[in-house]
Design a protein around this motif. Structure first.
Motif, PDB file in Angstrom:
ATOM      1  N   VAL A  94       0.834  -1.197   0.000  1.00  0.00           N
ATOM      2  CA  VAL A  94       0.000   0.000   0.000  1.00  0.00           C
ATOM      3  C   VAL A  94       0.876   1.257   0.000  1.00  0.00           C
ATOM      4  N   HIS A  95       1.717   1.410   1.021  1.00  0.00           N
ATOM      5  CA  HIS A  95       2.519   2.630   1.126  1.00  0.00           C
ATOM      6  C   HIS A  95       3.567   2.729   0.018  1.00  0.00           C
ATOM      7  N   LEU A  96       4.242   1.589  -0.230  1.00  0.00           N
ATOM      8  CA  LEU A  96       5.346   1.627  -1.194  1.00  0.00           C
ATOM      9  C   LEU A  96       4.907   1.221  -2.591  1.00  0.00           C
ATOM     10  N   ARG A  97       3.587   1.125  -2.792  1.00  0.00           N
ATOM     11  CA  ARG A  97       3.094   0.606  -4.063  1.00  0.00           C
ATOM     12  C   ARG A  97       3.726   1.313  -5.253  1.00  0.00           C
ATOM     13  N   LYS A  98       3.961   2.605  -5.091  1.00  0.00           N
ATOM     14  CA  LYS A  98       4.439   3.347  -6.252  1.00  0.00           C
ATOM     15  C   LYS A  98       5.948   3.261  -6.442  1.00  0.00           C
ATOM     16  N   TYR A  99       6.654   2.797  -5.431  1.00  0.00           N
ATOM     17  CA  TYR A  99       8.114   2.727  -5.593  1.00  0.00           C
ATOM     18  C   TYR A  99       8.524   1.329  -6.034  1.00  0.00           C
ATOM     19  N   LYS A 100       8.374   1.089  -7.326  1.00  0.00           N
ATOM     20  CA  LYS A 100       8.595  -0.262  -7.862  1.00  0.00           C
ATOM     21  C   LYS A 100       9.994  -0.795  -7.560  1.00  0.00           C
ATOM     22  N   LYS A 101      10.993   0.094  -7.661  1.00  0.00           N
ATOM     23  CA  LYS A 101      12.367  -0.370  -7.489  1.00  0.00           C
ATOM     24  C   LYS A 101      12.619  -0.857  -6.072  1.00  0.00           C
ATOM     25  N   SER A 102      12.166  -0.078  -5.081  1.00  0.00           N
ATOM     26  CA  SER A 102      12.437  -0.514  -3.705  1.00  0.00           C
ATOM     27  C   SER A 102      11.638  -1.759  -3.363  1.00  0.00           C
ATOM     28  N   THR A 103      10.384  -1.846  -3.845  1.00  0.00           N
ATOM     29  CA  THR A 103       9.623  -3.053  -3.500  1.00  0.00           C
ATOM     30  C   THR A 103      10.264  -4.280  -4.135  1.00  0.00           C
ATOM     31  N   ASN A 104      10.738  -4.141  -5.362  1.00  0.00           N
ATOM     32  CA  ASN A 104      11.395  -5.289  -5.987  1.00  0.00           C
ATOM     33  C   ASN A 104      12.638  -5.702  -5.216  1.00  0.00           C
ATOM     34  N   LEU A 168      -9.539  -0.451  -6.077  1.00  0.00           N
ATOM     35  CA  LEU A 168     -10.023  -0.565  -4.700  1.00  0.00           C
ATOM     36  C   LEU A 168      -9.317   0.471  -3.823  1.00  0.00           C
ATOM     37  N   LEU A 169      -8.008   0.625  -4.036  1.00  0.00           N
ATOM     38  CA  LEU A 169      -7.264   1.625  -3.265  1.00  0.00           C
ATOM     39  C   LEU A 169      -7.780   3.018  -3.591  1.00  0.00           C
ATOM     40  N   GLU A 170      -7.988   3.297  -4.881  1.00  0.00           N
ATOM     41  CA  GLU A 170      -8.475   4.615  -5.287  1.00  0.00           C
ATOM     42  C   GLU A 170      -9.813   4.912  -4.626  1.00  0.00           C
ATOM     43  N   SER A 171     -10.724   3.899  -4.654  1.00  0.00           N
ATOM     44  CA  SER A 171     -12.040   4.113  -4.050  1.00  0.00           C
ATOM     45  C   SER A 171     -11.910   4.422  -2.575  1.00  0.00           C
ATOM     46  N   PHE A 173      -9.288   5.591  -0.853  1.00  0.00           N
ATOM     47  CA  PHE A 173      -8.685   6.903  -0.613  1.00  0.00           C
ATOM     48  C   PHE A 173      -9.688   8.012  -0.873  1.00  0.00           C
ATOM     49  N   SER A 174     -10.536   7.824  -1.898  1.00  0.00           N
ATOM     50  CA  SER A 174     -11.510   8.861  -2.227  1.00  0.00           C
ATOM     51  C   SER A 174     -12.508   9.086  -1.111  1.00  0.00           C
ATOM     52  N   LEU A 175     -12.678   8.076  -0.245  1.00  0.00           N
ATOM     53  CA  LEU A 175     -13.596   8.256   0.878  1.00  0.00           C
ATOM     54  C   LEU A 175     -12.908   8.998   2.010  1.00  0.00           C
ATOM     55  N   GLY A 176     -11.661   9.385   1.797  1.00  0.00           N
ATOM     56  CA  GLY A 176     -10.942  10.135   2.811  1.00  0.00           C
ATOM     57  C   GLY A 176     -10.232   9.257   3.812  1.00  0.00           C
ATOM     58  N   ALA A 177     -10.037   7.989   3.468  1.00  0.00           N
ATOM     59  CA  ALA A 177      -9.355   7.106   4.406  1.00  0.00           C
ATOM     60  C   ALA A 177      -7.859   7.362   4.375  1.00  0.00           C
ATOM     61  N   THR A 178      -7.216   7.252   5.542  1.00  0.00           N
ATOM     62  CA  THR A 178      -5.766   7.408   5.582  1.00  0.00           C
ATOM     63  C   THR A 178      -5.120   6.115   5.084  1.00  0.00           C
ATOM     64  N   LEU A 179      -3.796   6.150   4.933  1.00  0.00           N
ATOM     65  CA  LEU A 179      -3.075   4.964   4.465  1.00  0.00           C
ATOM     66  C   LEU A 179      -3.289   3.784   5.402  1.00  0.00           C
ATOM     67  N   SER A 180      -3.228   4.052   6.710  1.00  0.00           N
ATOM     68  CA  SER A 180      -3.349   2.924   7.638  1.00  0.00           C
ATOM     69  C   SER A 180      -4.785   2.414   7.679  1.00  0.00           C
ATOM     70  N   GLU A 181      -5.746   3.310   7.568  1.00  0.00           N
ATOM     71  CA  GLU A 181      -7.143   2.844   7.518  1.00  0.00           C
ATOM     72  C   GLU A 181      -7.380   1.994   6.277  1.00  0.00           C
ATOM     73  N   THR A 182      -6.814   2.454   5.158  1.00  0.00           N
ATOM     74  CA  THR A 182      -6.940   1.677   3.930  1.00  0.00           C
ATOM     75  C   THR A 182      -6.308   0.301   4.108  1.00  0.00           C
TER      76      THR A 182
ATOM     77  N   ARG C  54      -5.914  13.872  -6.382  1.00  0.00           N
ATOM     78  CA  ARG C  54      -4.529  13.422  -6.177  1.00  0.00           C
ATOM     79  C   ARG C  54      -4.376  11.921  -6.016  1.00  0.00           C
ATOM     80  N   LEU C  55      -5.189  11.163  -6.749  1.00  0.00           N
ATOM     81  CA  LEU C  55      -4.953   9.728  -6.783  1.00  0.00           C
ATOM     82  C   LEU C  55      -3.699   9.436  -7.597  1.00  0.00           C
ATOM     83  N   THR C  56      -3.215  10.466  -8.275  1.00  0.00           N
ATOM     84  CA  THR C  56      -1.969  10.310  -9.025  1.00  0.00           C
ATOM     85  C   THR C  56      -0.807   9.979  -8.089  1.00  0.00           C
ATOM     86  N   ASP C  57      -1.002  10.235  -6.782  1.00  0.00           N
ATOM     87  CA  ASP C  57       0.028   9.863  -5.801  1.00  0.00           C
ATOM     88  C   ASP C  57       0.357   8.385  -5.858  1.00  0.00           C
ATOM     89  N   LEU C  58      -0.621   7.594  -6.315  1.00  0.00           N
ATOM     90  CA  LEU C  58      -0.425   6.148  -6.371  1.00  0.00           C
ATOM     91  C   LEU C  58       0.556   5.734  -7.460  1.00  0.00           C
TER      92      LEU C  58
END
Lengths: 285, 299, 253
Positions: A94-104, A168-171, A173-182, C54-58
């Motif tokens: 979830v948190h590192l989803r976007k950092y492909k290099k570090s997760t790999n 699912l993550l986008e949905s 987050f759109s409800l205003g959930a924090t990373l840990s709640e998600t 800002r879903l682009t953050d993902l």
């Protein structure tokens, strides 16, 4: 030319069939030989009593100490490992989803750790214990086995979490959930069926392992009542009894092996059952 | 509302920090292991050269001689033999399951492989003592005109082979599944038979994957302790045949932890053995994983 | 700043690597109206929508510059409480993504994380939002069944109810009807018309007819650029740009 290639195909198909059958038969053979040798000495006493004086000379008693010891150890280690493995697996996905290099990189490291044999963890933990001047105990065993199953657990959780769709993550987050709640309220929930299977399999690893606990948990005939007492475990109990020259004791080793096999088979069945049962809340995408 | 938001943010931070701490711990774990084992074996390394420890054949702890070569050699024998046994079976079976098998075979084999993978090492050991050791003593040894107890490198290798089969099989099946179906279909459409397709297309395409599966199996087998220890004989001697007893590295560590405190440098020697094991296994693992990463990139 | 702009986008650029996905976007999205973003697929409509909350953050590969001002607040400035900003905007995605819990809790989720409510009030609110999404009658007897048991159309309406429950000011909808049957699509469209005024709605679609039916305001995008924007009537009846004319023609024939 045609003919030889047809013969070749035939030949290899038969060979493949036999090698598949060989594997199935190996399992049957293993289970059958353990049951056949272990069943005669199986008794209520065996499962419900601690070893009495002279147990290792073929006298009375049972292996309750080892059964309970193993369960304490495996449950403790599984819970402790979950405390670390679940946050790490969620963090990677979830948190590192976007950092492909570090997760790999992290995944690669975990895969490397996955292959490190348990005896190395055992030796390492023993070294640390000598350094700290502590004796063998249930707690030391639990910590060692925890270290050993953490990489297995994380990678297994990770495989489940990878299937989470971005939508699912986008949905969430759109409800205003924090990373840990998600992570904990949505993602974890979606993955419960898979996680239960992973947890049970890690539990199976923990309860079946001998090499990591022989240095660290020790062995004793009594049931541990606190974390700083040594604890017997089933695999070690089997190992010690089998090395005895006395036939009665050897027979009990087979019975203990039967008990451990049944536990492992039950875990495998539970894993299948639970993962089916909890599928219902899971959304299929 | 404001207070609530703050407490939510605090909770989010706390969770995040715990996650990060756990992650750092996990990432550091391999380095911790390596360093710990190195520090523990440093005592011995300061008195002896590393090559004299690794390649000397003399293991006499009481007179301070710690040559690991017999154990390393035993490990190599057992491991390589086990992989030799397991590889053809795994290859044939994984091809059968992924390319030919009918539904019922699949639904039968999947639980079987899972259960085999889950059976604890010690159970394999018991089975080895019950079946494999007598089998080697009564049927294999007489073929070569020998009378032995059956506790031998061969017995260890057979037990180990059965143990690593489910492990390698799972990896191989994954690898064969990644080969695009279109490729198979294209080959079949050109008039090739199924087996020709396997031989010329699938095996060729999957070759790096197969090599790394073997590497992973090798490293898995190398560290296996208790099952091998129960059937291999544990005699400190350079093995010169598969029917001889051997004494692999993991067994050395497991068998001697009890008495190692009474003899100077003994514990250091065992920690060195664990370090050697760790390094070898990591090396095989690393090479194989790298090969798999490459393979995935090429597909 | 324009009067009556709920969302004001200025000089927005978004790149992935060397590829430019959004080029110098300037849009005014009027308050309380339905703004429809149209354009052929791959023109950056969906990306634009995701940039708004800002879903682009993902997605790390996306680099964003420019400004998106909502109520005097620039969304793109880092260091703000992004969860609060996101709560202002309900999202309806292409396919419904119900949360892995029962129907009731799907709607209650947003309510629960933003404040503790008594059971009775919670129930009332959930009912209210389910009614808002025209779903209440269908699910009132099965609130505790998993959301996965609903049909796709029902799931999408559940997602609408869930989005409304956090009390947003803006609704972002990304082709919300593309996976639905005609009847469910109609329900959603009607709902949007009813909700107009109370909410600012931004809808992305590639159905021109849909845009014509419900839009107050249209933005036409092509290859990452805004070609033309304006009130619906003007846009459809008297397009100014050549591109727009071609597009409208091509789609109508």
């Amino acid at each position: 030319m045609r003919k030889t290639s047809r013969i070749e195909e035939r030949f290899f198909r038969v060979l493949m069939f036999f090698s598949t059958a060989f594997i199935a038969i190996s399992l049957l053979l293993i289970v059958f030989s353990i049951v056949y040798k272990g069943l005669p000495s199986l008794s209520w006493e065996m499962l419900t009593q601690e070893p009495k004086g002279g147990f290792y000379f073929g006298k009375e008693g049972g292996i309750l100490n080892a059964i309970l010891g193993s369960f304490y150890l495996a449950i403790g280690a599984t819970l402790l490992a979950m405390l670390i493995a679940i946050p790490v697996a969620l963090f990677i996905n979830v948190h590192l989803r976007k950092y492909k290099k570090s997760t790999n990189f992290i995944r690669f490291l975990l895969d490397l750790m996955w292959g490190v044999p348990s005896i190395v963890y055992g030796a390492f933990a023993f070294g640390v214990m000598i350094y700290l001047g502590v004796r063998t105990s249930l707690l030391a065993g639990i910590i060692t086995v925890t270290l050993f199953i953490i990489p297995i657990m994380i990678r297994s959780f990770d495989e489940v979490l990878k299937t989470i769709p971005n939508g699912l993550l986008e949905s969430t987050f759109s409800l205003g959930a924090t990373l840990s709640e998600t992570s904990y309220r949505v993602v974890l929930r979606q993955c419960i069926p898979g996680f239960i299977t992973s947890i049970l399999l890690s539990f199976g690893r923990a309860i079946g392992d001998a090499a990591a606990v022989m240095f660290t948990a020790g062995f004793t005939d009594s049931i541990p009542t606190s974390l700083n007492q040594p604890a017997a475990t089933l695999p070690l109990s089997i190992f010690f009894q089998l090395s005895s020259p006395i036939p009665e004791v050897k027979a009990r080793a087979y019975t203990s092996a039967l008990v451990l096999t049944v536990i492992i088979l039950l875990i495998s069945i539970f894993a299948r059952y639970f993962s089916r049962k909890y599928e219902k809340n899971k959304i299929r995408f | 509302m404001g207070v609530l938001t703050i407490s939510r943010q605090v909770r989010n931070r706390l969770h995040g920090s715990w996650m990060l701490i756990s992650l750092i711990f996990v990432v550091l774990l391999p380095f911790l292991l390596g360093t710990g084992l190195y520090i523990k074996s440093a005592n011995l390394l300061s008195n002896h050269s590393i090559s004299s420890l690794l390649f000397s054949t003399e293991w006499k702890p009481i007179s301070g001689k710690f040559g690991l070569w017999p154990f390393i050699l035993s490990s190599l024998w057992v491991t390589i033999l086990a992989v030799l046994f397991a590889v053809p079976i795994c290859l044939l079976t994984s091809l059968h399951i992924t390319q030919y098998a009918k539904r019922w075979v699949l639904s039968l084999m999947h639980p079987i492989i899972d259960i085999l993978a889950g059976i604890p090492s010690v159970i394999y050991g018991v089975w080895g003592v019950l079946i494999v050791v007598p089998f080697v003593a009564d049927y294999i040894a007489p073929l070569f005109g020998k009378t032995i107890s059956g506790y031998s490198i061969l017995a260890g290798a057979i037990v180990l082979a059965i143990m690593i089969i489910p492990f390698m099989l799972n990896i191989l099946m994954e690898i064969f599944k990644t080969i695009p179906e279109e490729l198979t279909e294209a080959s079949l459409a050109l008039g090739a038979t199924r087996w020709q397709t396997i031989k010329k297309v699938i095996l060729r395409k999957a070759f790096p994957g197969i090599v790394s599966a073997i590497g992973l199996g090798l490293s898995r087998a190398f560290g296996e302790t208790i099952a091998v220890m129960m059937v291999v004989g544990n005699v400190t001697r350079i093995p010169y045949g598969t029917l001889q007893p051997g004494y692999p590295l993991p067994a050395l560590i497991a068998n001697n932890y009890g008495e190692m405190m009474s003899i100077p440098l003994y514990d250091s020697a065992l920690m060195l053995a664990a370090l050697v094991l760790f390094v070898i296994v990591l090396f095989f693992n690393f090479a194989s994983r790298m090969a798999i990463v490459r393979l995935e990139k090429n597909l | 700043m324009h009067q009556g702009c709920k969302i004001h986008i200025e000089n927005l650029n978004l790149t992935i690597g060397k590829q430019s996905i959004l080029k110098d976007i300037n849009i005014c999205i009027p308050e309380g109206k339905i703004t429809v973003i149209i354009g052929p697929s791959g023109c950056g409509k969906t990306t634009l929508l995701k940039t708004l909350n800002r879903l682009t953050d993902l997605y790390p590969e996306m680099k964003v510059s420019g400004s998106i001002v909502i109520d005097d607040q620039n969304v793109l400035e880092s260091g703000q409480d992004i969860t609060e900003i996101r709560k202002k905007m309900g999202l309806l995605s292409q396919r419904p993504y119900p949360l892995p819990m029962n129907i009731f809790n799907n709607v209650a989720f947003g309510l629960r994380i933003s404040g503790r409510l008594s059971k009775r009030i919670l129930h009332k609110r959930v009912q209210h939002y389910l009614e808002q999404a025209n779903l209440w009658e269908e699910v009132k007897n099965r609130l505790h069944e998993p959301a996965s048991k609903l049909s796709i159309g029902q799931q999408q309406r559940l997602c609408l109810a869930r989005g409304l429950a956090v009390d947003p000011e803006i609704i972002l909808a990304d082709e919300p009807t593309s996976a639905l049957d005609p009847i469910s699509s109609q329900t959603i469209e009607h709902k949007f018309l009813e909700l107009r005024g109370k909410y600012t709605i931004v809808l992305v679609t590639h159905f021109l007819q849909q845009a014509q039916r419900i839009a107050d305001n249209v933005v036409f995008m092509y290859l990452g650029e805004v070609i033309e924007q304006g009130p619906s009537d003007e846009f459809f009846n008297n397009p100014q740009q050549e591109h727009t004319k071609h597009y409208l023609k091509g789609m109508f024939n």
